[in-house]
Design a protein around this motif. Structure first.
Motif, mmCIF file in Angstrom:
data_model
loop_
_atom_site.group_PDB
_atom_site.id
_atom_site.type_symbol
_atom_site.label_atom_id
_atom_site.label_comp_id
_atom_site.label_asym_id
_atom_site.label_seq_id
_atom_site.Cartn_x
_atom_site.Cartn_y
_atom_site.Cartn_z
ATOM 1 N N TRP A 80 0.759 -1.082 0.060
ATOM 2 C CA TRP A 80 0.020 -0.147 0.030
ATOM 3 C C TRP A 80 0.901 1.205 -0.039
ATOM 4 C CZ3 TRP A 80 -5.064 0.220 -0.754
ATOM 5 C CH2 TRP A 80 -5.870 -0.792 -0.415
ATOM 6 N N PHE A 81 0.550 2.343 -0.736
ATOM 7 C CA PHE A 81 1.166 3.515 -0.875
ATOM 8 C C PHE A 81 0.204 4.635 -0.668
ATOM 9 C CE2 PHE A 81 5.348 2.307 -2.781
ATOM 10 C CZ PHE A 81 5.052 0.982 -3.000
ATOM 11 N N ARG A 82 0.552 5.697 -0.483
ATOM 12 C CA ARG A 82 -0.214 6.637 -0.490
ATOM 13 C C ARG A 82 0.349 8.057 -0.786
ATOM 14 N NH1 ARG A 82 -0.485 7.844 6.175
ATOM 15 N NH2 ARG A 82 1.506 8.342 6.675
ATOM 16 N N GLN A 83 -0.522 9.029 -1.399
ATOM 17 C CA GLN A 83 -0.042 10.182 -1.857
ATOM 18 C C GLN A 83 -0.834 11.558 -1.449
ATOM 19 O OE1 GLN A 83 0.457 10.291 -6.174
ATOM 20 N NE2 GLN A 83 1.994 11.998 -6.044
ATOM 21 N N ALA A 84 -0.265 12.290 -0.918
ATOM 22 C CA ALA A 84 -0.937 13.503 -0.283
ATOM 23 C C ALA A 84 -0.834 14.628 -1.403
ATOM 24 C CB ALA A 84 -0.528 13.924 1.069
ATOM 25 N N GLU A 96 4.390 7.747 -1.240
ATOM 26 C CA GLU A 96 5.086 7.172 -0.273
ATOM 27 C C GLU A 96 4.701 5.486 0.047
ATOM 28 O OE1 GLU A 96 5.350 8.680 3.527
ATOM 29 O OE2 GLU A 96 3.501 8.830 3.758
ATOM 30 N N PHE A 97 5.745 4.744 0.452
ATOM 31 C CA PHE A 97 5.492 3.324 0.799
ATOM 32 C C PHE A 97 4.647 3.565 2.396
ATOM 33 C CE2 PHE A 97 5.663 -1.127 1.291
ATOM 34 C CZ PHE A 97 6.176 -1.243 2.566
ATOM 35 N N VAL A 98 3.640 2.694 2.496
ATOM 36 C CA VAL A 98 3.113 2.699 3.598
ATOM 37 C C VAL A 98 3.174 1.310 4.337
ATOM 38 C CG1 VAL A 98 0.743 2.996 5.020
ATOM 39 C CG2 VAL A 98 1.118 4.534 2.885
ATOM 40 N N ALA A 99 2.762 0.456 3.516
ATOM 41 C CA ALA A 99 2.980 -1.173 4.172
ATOM 42 C C ALA A 99 3.282 -2.114 2.980
ATOM 43 C CB ALA A 99 1.619 -1.414 4.974
ATOM 44 N N GLY A 100 3.796 -3.015 3.466
ATOM 45 C CA GLY A 100 4.125 -4.295 2.466
ATOM 46 C C GLY A 100 4.028 -5.602 3.135
ATOM 47 N N ILE A 101 3.438 -6.652 2.406
ATOM 48 C CA ILE A 101 3.315 -7.745 2.741
ATOM 49 C C ILE A 101 3.761 -9.009 1.810
ATOM 50 C CG2 ILE A 101 0.949 -7.938 1.933
ATOM 51 C CD1 ILE A 101 0.089 -9.621 4.596
ATOM 52 N N SER A 102 4.596 -9.740 2.351
ATOM 53 C CA SER A 102 5.108 -10.979 1.554
ATOM 54 C C SER A 102 4.164 -11.528 0.807
ATOM 55 C CB SER A 102 6.125 -11.861 2.196
ATOM 56 O OG SER A 102 5.407 -12.456 3.360
ATOM 57 N N ALA A 103 4.414 -12.511 -0.178
ATOM 58 C CA ALA A 103 3.597 -13.375 -0.991
ATOM 59 C C ALA A 103 2.744 -14.336 -0.048
ATOM 60 C CB ALA A 103 4.275 -14.148 -2.161
ATOM 61 N N SER A 104 3.339 -14.815 1.046
ATOM 62 C CA SER A 104 2.797 -15.954 1.781
ATOM 63 C C SER A 104 1.894 -15.179 2.930
ATOM 64 C CB SER A 104 3.741 -16.824 2.643
ATOM 65 O OG SER A 104 4.856 -15.937 3.448
ATOM 66 N N GLY A 105 2.409 -14.045 3.135
ATOM 67 C CA GLY A 105 1.731 -13.142 4.350
ATOM 68 C C GLY A 105 2.361 -13.283 5.546
ATOM 69 N N TYR A 136 6.217 -1.616 7.646
ATOM 70 C CA TYR A 136 5.407 -0.493 7.330
ATOM 71 C C TYR A 136 6.350 0.741 7.661
ATOM 72 C CZ TYR A 136 1.931 -3.565 9.104
ATOM 73 O OH TYR A 136 0.860 -4.708 9.056
ATOM 74 N N VAL A 137 5.890 1.806 7.401
ATOM 75 C CA VAL A 137 6.834 3.059 7.445
ATOM 76 C C VAL A 137 6.459 3.376 8.896
ATOM 77 C CG1 VAL A 137 4.613 4.382 6.752
ATOM 78 C CG2 VAL A 137 7.140 5.216 6.306
ATOM 79 N N ASP A 138 7.487 4.054 9.315
ATOM 80 C CA ASP A 138 7.583 4.529 10.738
ATOM 81 C C ASP A 138 6.131 5.223 11.226
ATOM 82 O OD1 ASP A 138 10.910 5.010 11.199
ATOM 83 O OD2 ASP A 138 9.833 3.034 11.023
ATOM 84 N N TYR A 195 -4.877 6.596 -1.295
ATOM 85 C CA TYR A 195 -4.086 5.377 -1.036
ATOM 86 C C TYR A 195 -4.378 4.310 -2.364
ATOM 87 C CZ TYR A 195 -3.532 6.695 3.858
ATOM 88 O OH TYR A 195 -3.006 7.411 4.904
ATOM 89 N N TYR A 196 -2.933 3.719 -2.615
ATOM 90 C CA TYR A 196 -3.093 2.857 -3.715
ATOM 91 C C TYR A 196 -2.737 1.557 -3.233
ATOM 92 C CZ TYR A 196 -3.011 7.304 -6.380
ATOM 93 O OH TYR A 196 -3.446 8.621 -6.777
ATOM 94 N N CYS A 197 -3.033 0.433 -4.055
ATOM 95 C CA CYS A 197 -2.276 -0.807 -3.829
ATOM 96 C C CYS A 197 -1.511 -0.898 -4.772
ATOM 97 C CB CYS A 197 -3.202 -1.955 -3.289
ATOM 98 S SG CYS A 197 -4.281 -2.473 -4.681
ATOM 99 N N ALA A 198 -0.343 -1.973 -4.791
ATOM 100 C CA ALA A 198 0.335 -2.270 -5.832
ATOM 101 C C ALA A 198 0.872 -3.563 -5.702
ATOM 102 C CB ALA A 198 1.610 -1.173 -5.949
#
Length: 122
Positions: free
Chosen positions: A36-40, A46-55, A60-62, A94-97
């Motif tokens: 997940w990314f976001r742009q104000a 900016e990168f917000v959070a990521g998760i691996s393929a398996s979960g 997370y960004v701080d 907010y965008y997913c990628a």
């Protein structure tokens, strides 16, 4: 190529919660990391959070640690972002990628959704 559609954005008061969803098409979903990314307004994406393929691994960004949680359901081709204790500074699109890779350590965005707007009022 994976098609992505985000939903769940909206207007919420500070301190409130929202859950964003991202529906993905394509057979490769379960083999790639997601993010997940976001742009104000007026700022870079900016990168917000990521998760691996398996979960099994997340990142997370701080600024959102302890407040946001990323998760995925590979059986449903879905990725989620639970956002709690929202602040006005979380206001953004907010965008997913997808990623080119399965691991979160080398996450590299590839396909993007159209975005969903989150507005947090003070």
């Amino acid at each position: 190529q994976v098609q992505l559609v985000e939903s769940g954005g909206g207007l919420v008061q500070a301190g409130g919660s929202l859950r964003l969803s991202c529906a993905a098409s394509g057979r490769t979903f379960s083999s790639i990391a997601m993010g997940w990314f976001r742009q104000a307004l007026g700022k870079e994406r900016e990168f917000v959070a990521g998760i691996s393929a398996s979960g099994g691994r997340t990142s997370y960004v701080d600024s959102v640690k302890g407040r946001f949680t990323i998760s995925r359901d590979n059986a449903k081709n879905m990725v989620y972002l639970q956002m709690n204790s929202l602040k006005p500074e979380d206001t953004a699109s907010y965008y997913c990628a997808t990623s080119y890779y399965s691991l979160i350590s080398n996450y590299t965005p590839r396909d993007w959704g159209q975005g969903t707007q989150v507005t947090v009022s003070s």
